[in-house]
Design an enzyme around this catalytic site. Structure first.
Site, PDB file in Angstrom:
ATOM      1  N   GLU A 264       0.833  -1.213   0.000  1.00  0.00           N
ATOM      2  CA  GLU A 264       0.000   0.000   0.000  1.00  0.00           C
ATOM      3  C   GLU A 264       0.866   1.260   0.000  1.00  0.00           C
ATOM      4  O   GLU A 264       1.846   1.347   0.732  1.00  0.00           O
ATOM      5  CB  GLU A 264      -0.903  -0.018   1.230  1.00  0.00           C
ATOM      6  CG  GLU A 264      -1.823   1.180   1.357  1.00  0.00           C
ATOM      7  CD  GLU A 264      -2.584   1.192   2.671  1.00  0.00           C
ATOM      8  OE1 GLU A 264      -3.570   1.940   2.785  1.00  0.00           O
ATOM      9  OE2 GLU A 264      -2.202   0.454   3.600  1.00  0.00           O
ATOM     10  N   LYS A 325      -9.666   2.741  -3.358  1.00  0.00           N
ATOM     11  CA  LYS A 325     -10.198   2.155  -2.129  1.00  0.00           C
ATOM     12  C   LYS A 325     -11.603   2.675  -1.838  1.00  0.00           C
ATOM     13  O   LYS A 325     -11.836   3.883  -1.825  1.00  0.00           O
ATOM     14  CB  LYS A 325      -9.258   2.459  -0.958  1.00  0.00           C
ATOM     15  CG  LYS A 325      -9.622   1.752   0.336  1.00  0.00           C
ATOM     16  CD  LYS A 325      -8.570   2.012   1.415  1.00  0.00           C
ATOM     17  CE  LYS A 325      -8.906   1.275   2.704  1.00  0.00           C
ATOM     18  NZ  LYS A 325      -7.908   1.547   3.770  1.00  0.00           N
ATOM     19  N   CYS A 375      -5.687  -2.644   2.500  1.00  0.00           N
ATOM     20  CA  CYS A 375      -5.546  -2.514   3.947  1.00  0.00           C
ATOM     21  C   CYS A 375      -6.811  -2.937   4.698  1.00  0.00           C
ATOM     22  O   CYS A 375      -7.210  -4.090   4.690  1.00  0.00           O
ATOM     23  CB  CYS A 375      -5.136  -1.076   4.288  1.00  0.00           C
ATOM     24  SG  CYS A 375      -4.620  -0.848   6.016  1.00  0.00           S
TER      25      CYS A 375
END
Length: 506
Positions: A264, A325, A375
């Site tokens: 990430e 995301k 994540c």
């Protein structure tokens, strides 16, 4: 356990805190038994729904204070502008999350009072287990959700015991887990039955974990640079960080790879279309392959915002696929209404990412189709694949450097393993400071790099299983399990009621 007021609350808080030590990475399972049995006894001796709710809330506060203590670590990463806010925020979060087991206890106490036939020893355990499971599901969904450390995670030390999640998901596994851990509260017979159930589940899970043939799959390289969070975004170190990522990517075996995977926000800058940095990043692309990296993505118009993204880059330095995301961390990655309340948002944090439009499945030549998860997104069951055709594997890129050597990264890894079990899909995990891992479709860790280690993992992408029941129907299987549990509860209550009537006859 005839405790009153603050004594009962203190015992509840301690019992919940001890139960949290059964979570990864410690797995002190006897403390989970002690904690859940205390939860049942405190519920039993509560004078009414309000008392049960308050005791359950105290239990939950202790449980989540210990289970989520690692969040404090992020506040002390330099420059640590908000370090003093860390402890009270974690305590406040624990107090808020404590209301979910509190609501379960209060609702179950109300139901037991309304229907006295539910007061039998087995009925009360099943009633509490159903209420607990509904509360856990709500915790994972209300106010964007926080599905961290659900009860089913206590079995992560033994992969065969996780296989029930393929049927009912981790929440359904939690219902069965509650019944097993709480069994001593119902006597020695129930305890023996619980041990038999664990043994049977272990044998069944082991039998279901057939070896998977990994021959012929794409070979990929996971890069774990182990870049400290305090140094990651320092402008004078950017060139050094990028050189390290490229050097690790190009180590021996590079020419035979289908893809190189970075974690990430691996590049320590915002990546924009046409950026000169893309040409340099392309040197980490294997022949006819891809660089798959987490990155902060921007546009040429800075007013559009920045996204926490996954980018797929080819050998020409072109971005050929993108995922932004979708499920951001509230107050950690975005401030609600940050554009409308810019001065307030600027005071509270360092900035906000924009929310992505939807989950995706990416299908690229030489690389089997996959769904990316960035994540925090990996902790949410039934929310890890894109629409359309089923992917062949899952990719989780993350940066757990924020949390040092705490329990947080290990608990995060456990969530990734559960998603693999639920979906019947292998999971590749690229983490900045660890734990990077290759996880097969049964949740087994085939290869890993532990915390705060620099290194690479070269591995063939494991094969997928046939779609699991939970992978096909999601929480529909959980609802079916809850309905079955309620039906059993009704049958038990009627049997208990008839037994009491028969015993009362002269």
């Amino acid at each position: 356990m005839t405790l009153t007021s603050w004594r009962a609350a203190g015992v509840a808080f301690l019992a919940g805190a001890l139960a949290a030590l059964a979570m990864p990475p410690l797995y002190w399972l006897p403390l989970a038994v002690l904690g859940i049995v205390a939860f049942v006894w405190l519920w039993d001796t509560a004078s009414g729904p309000k008392s049960a709710l308050l005791r359950g809330w105290a239990w939950g506060t202790g449980h989540f204070a210990v289970g989520s203590y690692w969040i404090v670590e992020a506040f002390f990463v330099p420059p640590a502008d908000f370090a003093l806010l860390g402890p009270p925020i974690v305590v406040g979060l624990a107090a808020l999350l404590g209301f979910f087991p509190g609501m379960a206890a209060g609702a179950a106490k109300w139901a037991a009072g309304r229907w006295p036939s539910l007061g039998g020893r087995y009925c009360r355990l099943l009633l509490l287990a159903v209420a607990w499971t509904i509360a856990e599901w709500l915790r994972g969904h209300v106010f964007t959700g926080y599905s961290w450390n659900p009860l089913g995670h206590v079995w992560a030390f033994a992969t065969p015991l996780l296989q029930g999640a393929a049927l009912f998901g981790v929440y359904g596994l939690g219902l069965l887990t509650f019944m097993i851990l709480a069994a001593p509260a119902a006597g020695w017979r129930a305890s023996i039955l619980a041990l038999i159930a664990v043994g049977a589940a272990g044998f069944a899970g082991q039998a279901a974990m057939a070896p998977l043939d990994t021959a012929g799959g794409p070979l990929v390289r996971i890069v774990q640079p182990n870049t400290l969070q305090a140094e990651k975004w320092r402008p004078e170190l950017r060139a050094q960080h990028m050189a390290k990522l490229v050097e690790m990517s190009r180590r021996p075996g590079f020419d035979g790879l289908a893809a190189v995977i970075w974690p990430e926000t691996a590049p320590p800058f915002i990546v924009e279309p046409g950026s000169a940095a893309l040409e340099y990043m392309a040197t980490a692309v294997p022949p006819d392959g891809y660089l798959v990296t987490g990155a902060a993505r921007g546009t040429r118009n800075r007013e559009d915002g920045v996204w926490n993204s996954l980018l797929v880059i080819n050998g020409a330095g072109e971005i050929v696929a993108t995922y932004d995301k979708v499920h951001l961390v509230p107050l950690g990655e975005y401030i609600p209404f940050h554009k409308q309340l810019a001065p307030v948002a600027g005071f509270i944090g360092r900035g906000s990412f924009e929310v992505g439009e939807s989950r995706v499945t990416l299908d690229l030549p030489r690389l089997a189709s996959f769904s990316p998860i960035i994540c925090y997104e990996v902790i949410f069951p039934a929310a890890v694949t894109g629409p359309g055709a089923r992917p062949r594997w899952l990719l989780n890129v993350t940066n757990d450097a924020w949390f040092g050597l705490s329990s947080g990264p290990y608990q995060h890894l456990t969530s990734a393993r559960l998603r693999a079990v639920e979906e019947g899909l292998p999971m590749l995990r690229a983490a900045n400071t660890g734990v990077s891992a290759v996880i097969d479709a049964h949740g087994r860790v085939l290869a890993a790099l532990d915390m705060q280690r620099e290194g690479i993992i070269d591995h063939v992408i494991p094969p997928a299983r046939e779609p699991t029941p939970y992978g096909r129907w999601g929480d529909g299987t959980l609802i079916a399990l809850l309905m079955f549990a309620v039906a059993v509860l009704v049958a038990l209550s009627r049997f208990t009621g008839r037994e009491k009537t028969d015993n009362s006859k002269p």
